[in-house]
Design an enzyme around this catalytic site. Structure first.
Site, PDB file in Angstrom:
ATOM      1  N   LYS A 107      -3.822 -20.720 -32.040  1.00 11.73           N
ATOM      2  CA  LYS A 107      -2.737 -19.736 -32.038  1.00 11.73           C
ATOM      3  C   LYS A 107      -2.435 -19.356 -33.489  1.00 11.73           C
ATOM      4  CE  LYS A 107       1.889 -19.253 -29.929  1.00 11.73           C
ATOM      5  NZ  LYS A 107       2.932 -19.984 -29.179  1.00 11.73           N
ATOM      6  N   SER A 151       4.431 -17.480 -25.098  1.00 16.09           N
ATOM      7  CA  SER A 151       3.953 -16.747 -26.271  1.00 16.09           C
ATOM      8  C   SER A 151       2.519 -17.103 -26.653  1.00 16.09           C
ATOM      9  CB  SER A 151       4.878 -17.010 -27.470  1.00 16.09           C
ATOM     10  OG  SER A 151       4.772 -18.361 -27.875  1.00 16.09           O
ATOM     11  N   SER A 170       6.006 -21.811 -23.821  1.00 19.63           N
ATOM     12  CA  SER A 170       5.010 -20.905 -24.407  1.00 19.63           C
ATOM     13  C   SER A 170       3.561 -21.312 -24.203  1.00 19.63           C
ATOM     14  CB  SER A 170       5.264 -20.745 -25.912  1.00 19.63           C
ATOM     15  OG  SER A 170       6.324 -19.859 -26.107  1.00 19.63           O
TER      16      SER A 170
END
Lengths: 445, 452
Positions: free
Chosen positions: A35, A114, A138
């Site tokens: 990420k 996310s 997330s």
């Protein structure tokens, strides 16, 4: 929303790179994506760390996050940095400066956020596993929307050194993959004390943490998670899941944790306040995007922040600053107290002892708790955007099932059962039981 | 300074003091001063994404010492908080400080007539640990070397009734923190900076920020006292505001209405500091002798000005304490320091350590000769044995020189017109003692005996 401009799915998910050493380590031969709110040092190919924000559009970190270092040392290959909701703020994968992450297996549906690129890169077989971060769901929510496994370990198990903070008391690095076996291996590499992270769980506590080690488990379903709004297909799958657990010899029972009802406002009060504080450093005067200036003063800071932060990030900064402002009362403190109460209430429902609490041991309680991960399968863009434009809180409500485990720091995994995400939560520190049970259920479904 | 009896002066101070630590408060950057800009900065100091603070326990320890010497109650539970405001010298967008639970509270510092010129107790509200900010280097650059250096902020009650008390307090405070090695510098080096809150007749208070010297404090307070009186005399009210001292006047920088809301929030990255009572007591036990105790002790046999001189010259104080002699004041102040200053040299305890001075005093020779030894040692530092050969105790220099004078009356007679014949006398003495006694000592002796 810029999603209409995006040419193809893969470009919406990742920026390719290659960073590894061949050492025959535990993870050699495995590719992973990371990420883009986790910093990577000067990798070949000019791979930056942007947190999918224009504020950090050109940001090159001078150092690697601890997880990146550990994975490098164990032979895994970093094959790409992946898209996310800017600074981890969002549950859709749409709030990203470079554009939304497209769902590779359900075209037209959102990927969830996310850690949208993490879940999507795993689902699209662009890697063997992905490193994401989970603040209020997330990792678990996009894992559920993209039909992969997403594991958020106990808060403090994996070093946050190099994770760009959104809300540091909640931010947890975790692992997404299609294979539970891979998640277990990666977890064994990352589950390390790190002196650079002051919130890393110290060695003594790791040793003291009791692990549940039994075949026949008592599994609780907090009734506060059984919401009317949960879709029929999720409800049905959850029922099948319960039956499977019973078939495997476990006892399943309903319990009640009343504080769960207050979890969502507590979460949004704490997370936005922490975000407002953490994001104060992005002013463009030392690194990141900036307008031209003749003189370093407050004005350049205000201009940069107004121009380069995205809409949702600005919204949360404003919400957080309202909470922290002296005229708003003591919401942050109250939320901290509610959070403690929630943690106590959760802990009382576990047989296993919470390593940070001095409580007496409880009996005839649960070894694990379960719930659906999301209210429904991945919604399509139009539905999601329509609901969000009707009321911004609609997108926040999505987090209602995932936020409690974040507030309490519990190890939680979301596993895909017939295309639906189911969460298994363990006592603080009981990560192995969560992983072991997930493996058992997945292998028997 | 004249005080108008109709207008009562009231003042409180906030003193920021840099701690004498090797590293910064939350990173492993060095705290050295005067280095080129931005050479002592780490990733955390610049606020890079993904970095975290790590508390430097040396700073905590010095904060605890400061708490003890200011008679504060060390708190069993203290925490760090974030104070938010945007400024380029503040890389995190907030300062890490202690707002909700400071390190210590409720202390005091006593000023006394004898040592400080004024009798007064100033109460201390609290002491908190915090980070220093960066410093403007030029219009486009900030120097972050100073950013993150540990500070303590000491907040007093508004107990000061006049400027003399403020001045005495600041002086005493500086002596204390320097003497206890809590702070490396002084106000003059920027290591101690003062904010003063002043009001008259309990009207609104005005804060004067960033006063960098004792002189600035006095001048700024004088000016501000008179400014406030003049305003009140002319029927204007005093507004609560922050003002800056520009060297001549104070100027308004911001009023209460546009004050910054600092949006304090606990910093959850940093652990709670727990100090139990026994730890707090232990720190009290480890403290060296306090300045007032030293002055009390010294003034039993010394004038206050000499005692203060010793206190402010730690090297000399240590010398004074190590040197034992019934007439030690005479030996140290007249003979030793007297010689150093006569020769225009800086005192250096290594040249004549206390033990050596003792040996010189014990030499079997007259005072004048001992003085010569001291003088010679300062001029040309080397071991005593090379200057004064103690292994020739049978040599009586007085007698030796007298003998030579008697045998060489013809030379002595020439001395008035031809001073160089002294060398010939010295040469004879050197020959007879086979160089065991230094020429300068012999020379001194001849000069003494011949009254040259």
């Amino acid at each position: 929303m810029k999603r209409h401009i995006v040419k193809n799915v893969q470009d919406s998910i990742l920026n390719k790179c290659s960073y590894r050493k061949n050492n025959g380590g535990l993870l050699s031969g495995l590719k992973y994506t990371c990420k883009d709110n986790i910093v990577t040092g000067n990798l070949s190919g000019g791979i930056l760390t942007t947190a999918s924000s224009n504020v950090l559009k050109n940001y090159q970190s001078p150092f690697n996050a601890e997880v990146v270092k550990l994975l490098y040392d164990s032979g895994a290959e970093l094959s790409g940095k992946v898209n996310l909701d800017e600074f981890g703020m969002g549950s859709s994968g749409l709030n990203s400066a470079p554009g939304p992450t497209l769902n590779p297996i359900y075209p037209g549906k959102i990927a969830g956020g996310s850690s949208s690129g993490s879940a999507a890169s795993v689902a699209a077989d662009l890697c063997d596993f992905s490193i994401g971060s989970d603040t209020g769901g997330s990792i678990r929510l996009p894992a559920s929307y993209c039909n992969v496994i997403g594991f958020k370990p106990t808060y403090g198990r994996i070093s946050r050194w190099g994770l760009i903070p959104y809300a540091q008391t909640l931010d947890t690095i975790g692992i997404l993959s299609k294979k539970i076996d891979t998640i277990k291996h990666v977890y064994s590499v990352l589950n390390m004390y790190d002196e650079k992270d002051p919130t890393s769980l110290p060695e003594e506590l790791r040793k003291e943490t009791p692990e549940t080690n039994k075949e026949r488990l008592i599994i609780g379903i907090p009734e506060e998670f059984i919401l009317e709004d949960i879709s029929i297909d999720v409800k049905n799958t959850f029922k099948q899941f319960i039956l499977k657990l019973i078939n495997l010899g476990h006892v399943v029972k309903t319990i009640s944790i009343t504080s769960i009802k207050k979890a969502l406002p507590t979460y949004y009060t704490l997370a936005t306040a922490e975000a407002a504080s953490n994001l104060s450093r992005y002013d463009g005067t030392r690194y990141g995007s900036t307008n031209d200036y003749d003189k370093l003063d407050q004005n350049i800071i205000f201009r940069n922040r107004s121009e380069f932060f995205g809409k949702e990030v600005k919204r949360r900064i404003i919400l957080g600053n309202y909470t922290l402002s002296s005229s708003s009362g003591d919401h942050y403190l109250k939320s901290t107290l509610l959070r403690k109460q929630l943690a106590k209430e959760f802990s009382k429902n576990f047989n296993n002892k919470h390593v940070l609490f001095q409580d007496e041991q409880f009996q005839d309680k649960c070894d694990l708790l379960i719930s659906p991960t999301a209210m429904s399968k991945a919604p399509d863009y139009e539905t999601f955007e329509k609901r969000e434009s009707e009321n911004i809180l609609n997108s926040y409500i999505n987090d209602v099932l995932t936020v409690p485990a974040s507030l309490v720091g519990l190890p939680t995994i979301s596993i895909p059962i017939n295309g639906i995400g189911i969460q298994i939560m363990g006592q603080f520190g009981d990560d192995k039981l969560v992983l072991h049970t997930a493996e058992d259920v997945i292998n028997n479904f | 300074m004249k005080y108008n009896p109709k207008y009562i002066f009231k003042c409180g101070l906030e003193i920021h003091t840099q701690l004498k630590t090797k590293y910064k408060l939350f990173s492993l950057s060095q705290t050295s001063f005067g280095d080129s800009p931005n050479t002592n900065v780490s990733f955390f100091d610049l606020g890079l994404p993904g970095t975290q603070p790590k508390l430097n326990t040396e700073a905590l320890y010095l904060g605890l010492i400061a708490s003890k010497i200011l008679n504060c109650q060390i708190q069993p539970y203290s925490t760090f908080d974030r104070k938010h405001y945007f400024y380029p010298d503040q890389p995190l967008g907030y300062q890490i400080t202690q707002f909700y639970h400071p390190l210590s509270k409720n202390g005091y510092l006593k000023l006394n007539e004898k040592f400080d010129g004024v009798d007064k107790t100033i109460n201390i509200q609290q002491i908190q640990l915090e980070q220093d900010t960066g410093k403007k280097y030029n219009d486009k650059t900030i120097d972050y070397n100073r950013n993150g250096i540990p500070l303590i902020e000491v907040i007093t009650d508004p107990d000061f009734e006049n400027i003399d008390q403020v001045q005495s307090f600041v002086k005493k405070y500086q002596t204390l923190v320097t003497h206890m090695s809590v702070c490396a510098g002084t106000m003059e080096t920027g290591a101690i900076r003062v904010d003063a809150n002043i009001s008259v007749n309990d009207n609104s208070r005005v804060e004067i920020k960033n006063l960098g010297s004792s002189g600035e404090i006095v001048d700024a307070l004088k000016y501000e006292y008179n400014r406030q009186i003049e305003a009140l005399e002319n029927g204007r009210s005093i507004i609560q505001e922050t003002r800056n001292w520009n060297g001549k006047t104070t100027e308004s920088s911001r009023s209460k209405e546009d004050a910054v809301d600092y949006r304090y929030v606990p910093d959850s990255e940093l652990p709670v500091i727990r100090i139990d009572e026994s730890m707090s007591e232990d720190i009290g036990k480890e403290l060296p002798e306090l300045p007032d105790d030293i002055l009390t002790r010294l003034t039993k046999s010394l004038e206050l000005k000499y005692a203060k001189f010793l206190l402010n010259t730690p090297e000399l104080l240590q010398y004074y304490d190590e040197f034992n002699h019934s007439d030690k004041n005479k030996w140290i102040f007249q003979e030793l320091l007297g010689q150093f200053s006569k020769l225009d040299k800086q005192f250096d305890s290594n040249i004549i350590p206390p033990k050596t001075l003792q040996e010189i005093i014990n030499l079997n020779c007259p005072l004048s000769e001992k003085r010569n030894v001291v003088r010679e040692m300062i001029l040309n530092p080397r071991p005593l044995s090379e200057i004064y050969k103690q292994d020739s105790p049978n040599i009586n220099i007085d007698q030796l020189c007298n003998d030579i004078i008697n045998k060489n009356q013809h030379l002595v007679a020439k001395l008035q017109i031809q001073p160089s014949v002294l060398q010939s006398l010295i040469g004879q003495a050197m020959k007879q003692t086979r160089g065991k006694i230094h020429a300068n000592i012999i020379k001194g002796k001849f000069i003494e005996l011949l009254k040259l």
